[in-house]
Design a protein around this motif. Structure first.
Motif, mmCIF file in Angstrom:
data_model
loop_
_atom_site.group_PDB
_atom_site.id
_atom_site.type_symbol
_atom_site.label_atom_id
_atom_site.label_comp_id
_atom_site.label_asym_id
_atom_site.label_seq_id
_atom_site.Cartn_x
_atom_site.Cartn_y
_atom_site.Cartn_z
ATOM 1 N N SER A 1 0.834 -1.211 0.000
ATOM 2 C CA SER A 1 0.000 0.000 0.000
ATOM 3 C C SER A 1 0.866 1.256 0.000
ATOM 4 N N GLU A 2 0.258 2.364 -0.396
ATOM 5 C CA GLU A 2 0.962 3.645 -0.378
ATOM 6 C C GLU A 2 0.680 4.335 0.959
ATOM 7 N N LEU A 3 1.720 4.892 1.571
ATOM 8 C CA LEU A 3 1.560 5.573 2.860
ATOM 9 C C LEU A 3 1.422 7.075 2.674
ATOM 10 N N LYS A 4 0.412 7.647 3.340
ATOM 11 C CA LYS A 4 0.269 9.102 3.413
ATOM 12 C C LYS A 4 0.211 9.469 4.888
ATOM 13 N N VAL A 5 0.927 10.510 5.271
ATOM 14 C CA VAL A 5 0.934 10.937 6.678
ATOM 15 C C VAL A 5 0.298 12.324 6.774
ATOM 16 N N VAL A 6 -0.688 12.450 7.658
ATOM 17 C CA VAL A 6 -1.282 13.769 7.942
ATOM 18 C C VAL A 6 -0.904 14.133 9.381
ATOM 19 N N TRP A 7 -0.364 15.319 9.562
ATOM 20 C CA TRP A 7 0.244 15.696 10.856
ATOM 21 C C TRP A 7 -0.545 16.826 11.488
ATOM 22 N N MET A 8 -1.045 16.596 12.694
ATOM 23 C CA MET A 8 -1.811 17.618 13.421
ATOM 24 C C MET A 8 -0.987 18.183 14.563
ATOM 25 N N LYS A 9 -0.937 19.488 14.648
ATOM 26 C CA LYS A 9 -0.401 20.137 15.849
ATOM 27 C C LYS A 9 -1.492 20.066 16.907
ATOM 28 N N LYS B 1 -6.953 -2.093 0.470
ATOM 29 C CA LYS B 1 -8.040 -1.216 0.928
ATOM 30 C C LYS B 1 -7.560 0.235 1.060
ATOM 31 N N ASN B 2 -8.532 1.129 1.111
ATOM 32 C CA ASN B 2 -8.268 2.542 1.385
ATOM 33 C C ASN B 2 -8.483 2.725 2.889
ATOM 34 N N VAL B 3 -7.375 2.822 3.631
ATOM 35 C CA VAL B 3 -7.424 2.711 5.095
ATOM 36 C C VAL B 3 -7.063 4.038 5.764
ATOM 37 N N PHE B 4 -7.731 4.329 6.885
ATOM 38 C CA PHE B 4 -7.358 5.466 7.717
ATOM 39 C C PHE B 4 -6.984 4.948 9.102
ATOM 40 N N VAL B 5 -5.832 5.396 9.606
ATOM 41 C CA VAL B 5 -5.382 5.008 10.948
ATOM 42 C C VAL B 5 -5.015 6.272 11.721
ATOM 43 N N ALA B 6 -5.586 6.441 12.916
ATOM 44 C CA ALA B 6 -5.165 7.518 13.824
ATOM 45 C C ALA B 6 -4.652 6.827 15.088
ATOM 46 N N SER B 7 -3.347 6.926 15.320
ATOM 47 C CA SER B 7 -2.767 6.142 16.414
ATOM 48 C C SER B 7 -1.421 6.689 16.865
ATOM 49 N N GLY B 8 -1.077 6.379 18.112
ATOM 50 C CA GLY B 8 0.248 6.675 18.632
ATOM 51 C C GLY B 8 0.952 5.390 19.048
ATOM 52 N N PHE C 1 -18.259 12.605 18.112
ATOM 53 C CA PHE C 1 -18.088 11.534 17.107
ATOM 54 C C PHE C 1 -18.267 12.027 15.669
ATOM 55 N N ILE C 2 -18.146 13.346 15.465
ATOM 56 C CA ILE C 2 -18.354 13.927 14.131
ATOM 57 C C ILE C 2 -17.387 13.334 13.082
ATOM 58 N N PRO C 3 -16.096 13.107 13.416
ATOM 59 C CA PRO C 3 -15.192 12.567 12.387
ATOM 60 C C PRO C 3 -15.655 11.229 11.802
ATOM 61 N N TYR C 4 -16.443 10.489 12.586
ATOM 62 C CA TYR C 4 -16.864 9.149 12.158
ATOM 63 C C TYR C 4 -17.545 9.183 10.782
ATOM 64 N N LEU C 5 -18.426 10.146 10.586
ATOM 65 C CA LEU C 5 -19.200 10.190 9.340
ATOM 66 C C LEU C 5 -18.324 10.447 8.118
ATOM 67 N N SER C 6 -17.461 11.458 8.204
ATOM 68 C CA SER C 6 -16.619 11.760 7.040
ATOM 69 C C SER C 6 -15.638 10.619 6.773
ATOM 70 N N GLN C 7 -15.147 9.979 7.838
ATOM 71 C CA GLN C 7 -14.205 8.872 7.654
ATOM 72 C C GLN C 7 -14.901 7.655 7.039
ATOM 73 N N LYS C 8 -16.138 7.422 7.446
ATOM 74 C CA LYS C 8 -16.905 6.290 6.901
ATOM 75 C C LYS C 8 -17.134 6.485 5.402
ATOM 76 N N PHE C 9 -17.349 7.736 5.031
ATOM 77 C CA PHE C 9 -17.626 8.077 3.637
ATOM 78 C C PHE C 9 -16.349 7.988 2.779
ATOM 79 N N ARG C 10 -15.192 8.349 3.374
ATOM 80 C CA ARG C 10 -13.967 8.487 2.584
ATOM 81 C C ARG C 10 -13.037 7.275 2.609
ATOM 82 N N PHE C 11 -13.209 6.395 3.596
ATOM 83 C CA PHE C 11 -12.286 5.259 3.720
ATOM 84 C C PHE C 11 -13.048 3.934 3.819
ATOM 85 N N ASP C 12 -12.379 2.859 3.359
ATOM 86 C CA ASP C 12 -12.980 1.520 3.494
ATOM 87 C C ASP C 12 -12.920 1.051 4.941
ATOM 88 N N VAL C 13 -11.800 1.365 5.595
ATOM 89 C CA VAL C 13 -11.581 0.919 6.981
ATOM 90 C C VAL C 13 -10.970 2.070 7.775
#
Length: 279
Positions: free
Chosen positions: A40-48, A124-131, A88-100
């Motif tokens: 898979s291809e990795l993309k990193v999104v960085w939040m302050k 799959k088109n996956v989103f992971v938010a984790s430390g 839980f607002i992020p849930y909806l946009s993530q459900k729409f934009r990612f498979d998992v």
């Protein structure tokens, strides 16, 4: 034709690394190893945020393994874990934009079974938010992938110029880390440091000024440390954290704190160290 292309497309993994500096580094390395495993291809999104008030590009040179997108405040809802505090607002946009979509509470379980995790996400088109370090990695890659900015490398070189084969690094994590305080008490560090020959000196990093004073008294003329205070909420504080991490990794041996990912990564980078725990 389009449908056919989609069917054969390789997956993507979009990672939002969370927590402090070390947690984020660990998550990026895990995500990269996982992506290499499943093609898979990795993309990193960085939040302050309050856990780390700095952009990736304020601390490090570009990652050789993935582009890092610095998020604006308005994008946070798209990439944050869905929690009660954000309704839980992020849930909806993530459900729409990612498979998992996977978060720490999923990964804490799934990381026990890397094969299952890999097969679940392949293609799959996956989103992971984790430390978390949610996939097994080669620790040698920390120093290879994370290169501090030249100005910080210079600072590391100045700070470590006086290091010799007699310099032992020590990281004593206090403040809000109850597990470190309980399992790596100060007297366990004192005992372990006393086991070294009297010719050895110590470079100490700690987020507690009292610990600093105590060590200076306990080991007169043998302890050096930075005059900067630990502070996650300022850019200066985060740059200091990077300098401390890479300075400690250059000592001949390293003593770290239990349940501190900062210490864990230094052990990984230095290859000569241990986590100090009470007997």
């Amino acid at each position: 034709m389009k449908h056919h292309m989609k069917h054969h497309s390789k997956g993507t993994l979009t990672l939002s690394p969370l927590g402090g500096l070390a947690n984020r580094m660990r998550a990026i390395l895990a995500a990269n190893t996982l992506c290499r495993e499943i093609g898979s291809e990795l993309k990193v999104v960085w939040m302050k945020d309050s856990g780390l008030n700095a952009r990736f590009c304020d601390l490090f040179q570009p990652l050789p393994i993935a582009a890092v997108q610095e998020l604006e405040q308005k994008d946070y809802f798209l990439y944050a874990p869905p929690l009660k505090r954000n309704l839980f607002i992020p849930y909806l946009s993530q459900k729409f934009r990612f498979d998992v979509s996977l978060f720490d509470w999923h990964l804490a379980v799934l990381q026990q079974n890397p094969e299952k995790l890999a097969s679940m996400l392949k293609g799959k088109n996956v989103f992971v938010a984790s430390g978390l370090g949610f996939f097994p990695t080669d620790d040698a890659l920390f120093a290879q992938y994370f290169k501090p900015l030249p100005s910080l490398v210079e600072e590391v070189e100045q700070r470590t110029a006086a290091f010799t084969d007699n310099t032992v690094g020590v990281h004593i994590r206090r403040t809000d880390n109850t597990m470190s305080i309980k399992c790596s008490p100060v007297d366990a560090f004192v005992e372990r440091m006393k086991a070294f020959p009297a010719t050895m000196n110590f470079y100490l990093a700690t987020d507690d000024e009292n610990v600093k004073s105590l060590m200076l008294k306990e080991f007169p003329n043998r302890v050096s440390s930075s005059s900067c205070k630990a502070d996650r909420n300022s850019l200066k504080g985060m740059r200091e954290a990077v300098v401390e991490m890479f300075s400690l990794a250059k000592t001949i041996y390293f003593l770290g704190s239990y349940y501190s990912s900062f210490s864990d990564i230094i052990v990984a980078m230095s290859r000569h160290g241990e986590i100090v725990t009470k007997k």
